[in-house]
Design a protein around this motif. Structure first.
Motif, PDB file in Angstrom:
ATOM      1  N   SER A   1       0.848  -1.180   0.000  1.00 21.27           N
ATOM      2  CA  SER A   1       0.000   0.000   0.000  1.00 21.27           C
ATOM      3  C   SER A   1       0.884   1.230   0.000  1.00 21.27           C
ATOM      4  O   SER A   1       2.074   1.160   0.287  1.00 21.27           O
ATOM      5  CB  SER A   1      -0.881  -0.004   1.239  1.00 21.27           C
ATOM      6  N   ILE A   2       0.261   2.340  -0.290  1.00 19.74           N
ATOM      7  CA  ILE A   2       1.047   3.573  -0.370  1.00 19.74           C
ATOM      8  C   ILE A   2       1.597   3.936   1.009  1.00 19.74           C
ATOM      9  O   ILE A   2       2.696   4.470   1.125  1.00 19.74           O
ATOM     10  CB  ILE A   2       0.182   4.705  -0.981  1.00 19.74           C
ATOM     11  N   ASN A   3       0.855   3.600   2.048  1.00 22.70           N
ATOM     12  CA  ASN A   3       1.345   3.909   3.387  1.00 22.70           C
ATOM     13  C   ASN A   3       2.594   3.119   3.721  1.00 22.70           C
ATOM     14  O   ASN A   3       3.547   3.631   4.302  1.00 22.70           O
ATOM     15  CB  ASN A   3       0.263   3.588   4.430  1.00 22.70           C
ATOM     16  N   GLU A   4       2.576   1.851   3.325  1.00 25.97           N
ATOM     17  CA  GLU A   4       3.753   1.024   3.589  1.00 25.97           C
ATOM     18  C   GLU A   4       4.952   1.575   2.839  1.00 25.97           C
ATOM     19  O   GLU A   4       6.066   1.600   3.350  1.00 25.97           O
ATOM     20  CB  GLU A   4       3.490  -0.417   3.179  1.00 25.97           C
TER      21      GLU A   4
ATOM     22  N   ILE B   1       5.475   4.668   1.835  1.00 24.08           N
ATOM     23  CA  ILE B   1       5.930   5.907   2.467  1.00 24.08           C
ATOM     24  C   ILE B   1       6.783   5.579   3.679  1.00 24.08           C
ATOM     25  O   ILE B   1       7.860   6.149   3.882  1.00 24.08           O
ATOM     26  CB  ILE B   1       4.730   6.786   2.904  1.00 24.08           C
ATOM     27  N   HIS B   2       6.284   4.657   4.489  1.00 25.53           N
ATOM     28  CA  HIS B   2       7.011   4.391   5.717  1.00 25.53           C
ATOM     29  C   HIS B   2       8.282   3.601   5.504  1.00 25.53           C
ATOM     30  O   HIS B   2       9.216   3.724   6.299  1.00 25.53           O
ATOM     31  CB  HIS B   2       6.087   3.726   6.738  1.00 25.53           C
ATOM     32  N   THR B   3       8.324   2.790   4.446  1.00 30.03           N
ATOM     33  CA  THR B   3       9.587   2.124   4.146  1.00 30.03           C
ATOM     34  C   THR B   3      10.654   3.156   3.826  1.00 30.03           C
ATOM     35  O   THR B   3      11.784   3.090   4.316  1.00 30.03           O
ATOM     36  CB  THR B   3       9.414   1.165   2.967  1.00 30.03           C
TER      37      THR B   3
END
Lengths: 762, 217
Positions: free
Chosen positions: A495-498, A500-502
């Motif tokens: 997902s885009i959140n993952e 971003i956080h990576t």
């Protein structure tokens, strides 16, 4: 009662269908056998099989009287070779097809086992006819069958877990293989010295050579097996990475011992040269691969006007890398992997969407065919080859392989865990050890042995080990994985959140390392990334894509994918209740003016998405037009009742179509090829056919819905100026003009369209 | 030298128990601390700012802020320090320790939650317990800050999309006029569940004295 009869007739229908398939396949087997035998008998003169027809024209001598003009003639010789090759490949693929029709079988027994079994059958049949079955030729194997599989694996290698575990993988590959080779070789020699086994003739070097051949974990077998058990990423990359990287060790050991087996003695200087050779072979292979990879990436920068041949560049450069490495006896496998890994990020930024899909599908197809053929030929060769069965030798080999693998893994992990941050647990060690399968590479290497007095015995032992590992370990690893509750692969997409956080984590950890003051793993990775961005990308990526940061490319890719899925799912109209009803309005602070509440993407991308929508709306329209005529016969009473419901659904559908960011339903495309997976990031061998097949044809609901919207378009009702409905309206107008088109797909867009946008849609 | 050494070792023993580092690691980090602070007892923001290697890091400000954030001291206070001492420095660092073979499942859960909490605090700059759309936008902007104009335009879109995703996964059914206030810690945990933070968010704390090697100051 009637139901029972009905169900039994259905079942017997299925059974008869299966029988028919099996019968057809057997027919094909006979044809293959006959052609193979024809092949052999043409070389050596054997008495003609009475079943075969002899063509008089074929043998006709020149006669003196005038022949009639031959209306129908028979000339098999002309097409013999390609005919037989195609027949074999067809047979292999039909077998593969057959297994998946019988569901229960393919759950219990892994495919590789079934294919070997089929090979045994075919070999048996050929032998029963009285002909000599073909053997897995080493040239054929190493030059034609192996490269597609390795390229497929290397191109889609998940880089992040690979580099994170590189140390561990290298230790397993190099030290582990060396340990295996010497342990097995040494123990075999020790046993051979024992009186009474009748093996006194086997000297130390031959034993060591045998050990070197049998010690390497085989990538083909590992791939085939791991694909079915969906184990977590770490274990997968450990075993698989090891199987790829141990090629260098195997090559060096094999050549070393083969040379010395002739000479008879080994000196210290030779051993030292062997070590040097190892470095030359592995690093040289990687260098050759990297060079070809960069060449390929550079070439792809200029292909914007000739999109059709883009995939060929990828394939040919990689194949050349492999062949060039083989010329110098460097490690061809490592070269191929290096080429694929090097090429991929740059090539993917340059090529079109269709080329990307082509590359993916072709690689999967070729590797699939290769794998099938390899396993079948293994089975056939087993029946064919000259065997010399020596109980002691064979049983000892099997036991030693297993034991040495276990010992090696456990011992090495003990050392490795001192350096790893995330340690390997006992369960994981067991799976790594148990997953060390041997396969066709060992067989081919054994086949290449020229010293024939021990060759037959070695070959028999090798085949037995291969059978043992593939059948016993292959069949039992799945229940063991379940039993030990080993972590499985996580199914969800990125997902885009993952993402971003990576990225965020990467920078954070680099920063913390800097504060701590030591240059660790993240520091160097960061430096490499910056070097890549500053220099390499400028050279190898065309146009503006070269400066695009990774997060943005990821985001764009994700959007494209969602747009495609959304539209190609036929209709967003079928709204399952699990679908989220959240939209942009729910997130934007109320105070903001309702100006442009739709998130923007760049112009180029917008164009692509628009084209996609256009194409797919057209498609949907065409499909549905046929239904709409049908629908006119619906009960008008029913129509009225569902009006309200449809209106509501239509509003929701438009809202969805107006922005491309909704989480799509669980429908995904289910391509017929087993191993293909539409997700990002090289999840190549991920899900095998567990994706829900998504219904292509829309339900009558959707039909009337789109009908509704077309009516709406006609009325031109005033809606707030949102992008989606506008898009739809203009398209629908266009479509109505094309009413008379045929009902099939409008066909692929011409490649000329692609040139305008340099982007690509994964 | 002898007396003060035993005194500091005694202090370090407390820290070993509190933070979970080993004694060697604490000694090394102490040396680094002294180096950063110029042999003072406290570090200020300027000290951290002047680390040259950090200059190219896009989220430099957030990282430095994290050291001075009271929420990361595990004492339920809010606000930020002006200067921090060695113990606070260590506390922040202890968020980056990796799990060991002996860590049990519950301990892993706790560890994961701690690390996620650290990340959450980095994003939630006004300490109100939720990450609003503006705050998230700032996060993405900072991430893309080194990429020029393309970065700024796309940052807004990406942040919006990400927010939408969080909302969709956590609160699937919202009426058109409902408003999603911001990402709470539970939602944050939920969306990053797949990343297995306890195995990812760690650095290698060497037992070797690294400050004698060349590093920035």
């Amino acid at each position: 009662m009637a139901e029972l009869l009905g169900s039994s007739s259905v079942r017997s229908g299925r059974a008869s269908f299966c029988l028919r398939v099996v019968g057809f396949v057997l027919l094909l087997v006979f044809a293959a056998a006959a052609s193979a035998s024809r092949d052999i008998s043409n070389g050596t003169s054997k008495e003609p099989n009475p079943a075969r027809e002899e063509d008089p024209h074929h043998r006709s001598n020149t006669t003196h009287h005038k022949k009639a003009f031959p209306v129908l003639s028979f000339n098999y010789e002309h097409v013999r070779t390609p005919f037989e090759i195609s027949l074999w490949i067809l047979l292999a693929l039909l077998m593969k097809l057959g297994f998946h029709i019988i569901p229960r079988l393919s759950h219990v027994v892994p495919e590789s086992c079934l294919l070997i079994f089929v090979g045994l059958l075919v070999g048996g049949i050929i032998k029963a006819i009285g002909e000599k079955p073909p053997i897995l030729d080493s040239t054929l194997f190493f030059l034609y069958l192996l490269p597609p599989i390795i390229l497929d694996a290397g191109y889609f290698l998940p880089i992040r877990p690979f580099t994170e575990n590189l140390g561990t993988i290298l230790v397993f590959a190099v030290v582990g293989t060396l340990w295996n080779a010497f342990f097995i070789g040494g123990m075999m020699y020790a046993v051979c010295q024992i009186e009474g086994t009748g093996l006194g003739g086997v000297d130390l070097l031959s034993c060591l050579l045998f050990g070197a051949i049998i010690s390497a974990v085989d990538p083909v077998a590992v791939l085939a097996m791991f694909e079915e058990i969906h184990i977590n990423e770490l274990l997968h990359i450990l075993v698989f990475g090891e199987s790829l990287l141990n090629d260098a060790v195997t090559v060096v050991l094999y050549h070393l011992f083969e040379e010395f087996a002739h000479i008879g003695t080994v000196t210290v200087a030779d051993a030292f040269l062997g070590v040097v050779c190892f470095f030359v072979v592995s690093l040289g292979g990687i260098l050759v691969g990297a060079i070809y990879g960069i060449l390929g990436a550079f070439t792809s920068r200029f292909t914007s006007h000739t999109r059709v041949i883009e995939p060929l560049f990828v394939f040919l450069y990689s194949y050349m890398a492999y062949l060039s490495a083989e010329v110098f006896h460097l490690s061809g496998i490592m070269s191929l992997i290096a080429c694929g890994v090097m090429m991929r990020p740059y090539v993917e930024a340059n090529i079109s969407h269709k080329s990307y899909t082509t590359i993916k599908y072709f690689l999967k197809m070729w590797s699939s065919v290769s794998e099938t053929l390899i396993f079948i030929f293994l089975g056939v060769s087993t029946v064919a080859g000259p065997h010399s069965w020596n109980w002691t030798f064979v049983v000892l080999t099997v036991i030693l392989c297993f034991v040495s693998r276990m010992l090696g893994v456990v011992g090495l992990t003990y050392i490795i865990n001192k350096f790893r941050i995330v340690k390997l647990t006992k369960k994981e060690q067991f799976i790594v050890a148990y997953g060390g399968l041997r396969g066709a590479i060992a067989f081919s290497l054994g086949f290449l042995l020229t010293n024939d007095k021990m060759k037959d015995m070695f070959l028999t032992a090798i085949i037995t080990v291969i059978f043992f590992t593939v059948f016993v370990q292959g069949m039992t690893i799945k229940p063991l994985v379940d039993l030990l509750a080993v972590k499985k692969k996580k199914e969800s997409k990125r997902s885009i959140n993952e993402e971003i956080h990576t990225q965020f984590l990467d920078h954070l950890l680099t920063g913390i390392e800097d504060v701590c003051g030591h240059y660790g793993h993240h520091h160097w990775k960061d430096k490499l990334n910056r070097f890549n961005k500053a220099y390499v990308k400028k050279w190898l990526i065309a146009g503006e894509r070269s400066t695009e940061p990774q997060l943005i490319s990821f985001y764009n890719k994700l959007e494209m994918k969602q747009a495609i899925m959304l539209v190609e799912s036929g209709s967003a109209a079928k709204l399952p209740s699990t679908l989220s009803s959240v939209s942009m309005q729910n997130i934007q602070p109320r105070a903001q003016p309702r100006g442009r509440i739709i998130p923007r993407i760049s112009k180029g991308r917008e164009e692509e998405i628009r084209k996609l929508l256009r194409a797919n709306l057209q498609k949907t329209r065409q499909r549905l037009r046929s239904y709409s005529r049908h629908d006119l016969m619906i009960d008008p009473f029913e129509d009225n009742m569902s009006e309200v419901r449809f209106r509501k659904q239509r509003v929701e559908m438009e809202r969805r179509m107006s922005h491309y960011l909704t989480v799509p339903a669980n429908r995904q495309e289910a391509p017929p090829v087993r191993k293909v997976y539409l997700a990002d990031d090289g999840d190549s061998r991920a899900v095998s056919g567990r994706r829900a097949t998504q219904p292509n044809l829309s339900s009558p609901d959707a039909v009337s819905l789109l009908d509704e919207s077309s009516q709406r378009a006609n009325q031109r009702s005033p809606d707030p100026p949102r992008r989606g409905p506008e898009l739809q309206e203009s398209q629908e107008e266009q479509d109505q003009l094309k009413l008379s088109r045929c009902l099939s797909d409008p066909g692929p867009n011409k490649d000329g369209d692609e040139d305008k946008n340099k982007g690509f849609i994964p | 030298m002898g007396a003060s050494q035993t005194h500091s070792e005694h202090k370090f023993q407390d820290l070993v128990d509190k933070t979970g580092f080993s004694l060697e690691q604490i000694i090394n980090l102490h040396k680094r601390f002294k180096q950063l602070s110029g042999n003072e007892d406290t570090i200020s923001r300027e000290n951290l700012d002047s680390i040259p290697a950090l200059a190219t890091n896009p989220i430099r400000k957030q990282i430095i802020e994290a050291f001075f954030d009271k929420r990361n001291q595990r004492q339920d206070e809010v606000g930020s320090f002006h200067e921090i001492g060695f113990e606070q420095f260590l506390m922040v660092m202890s968020h980056f320790r990796p799990p060991t073979l002996k860590t049990t499942e519950e301990e892993r859960e706790v560890m994961r939650r701690e690390k996620l909490r650290f990340l959450f605090n980095m994003h939630d700059t006004d300490s109100d317990g939720t990450i609003t759309l503006d705050e998230y936008r700032k996060v993405v902007e900072e991430l893309l800050s080194k990429s020029g104009a393309i970065g700024l335009e796309a940052a807004k879109a990406i942040a919006d999309a990400a927010m939408l995703e969080v909302a969709s996964t956590n609160v699937p059914h919202m009426e058109p006029d409902e408003f999603y206030e911001g990402i709470t810690f539970e939602h944050f945990e939920q969306i990053l569940k797949g990343l297995e933070m306890e195995s990812r968010m760690h650095i290698r704390f060497l037992d070797v004295n690294t400050t004698t090697m060349h590093c920035g100051k």
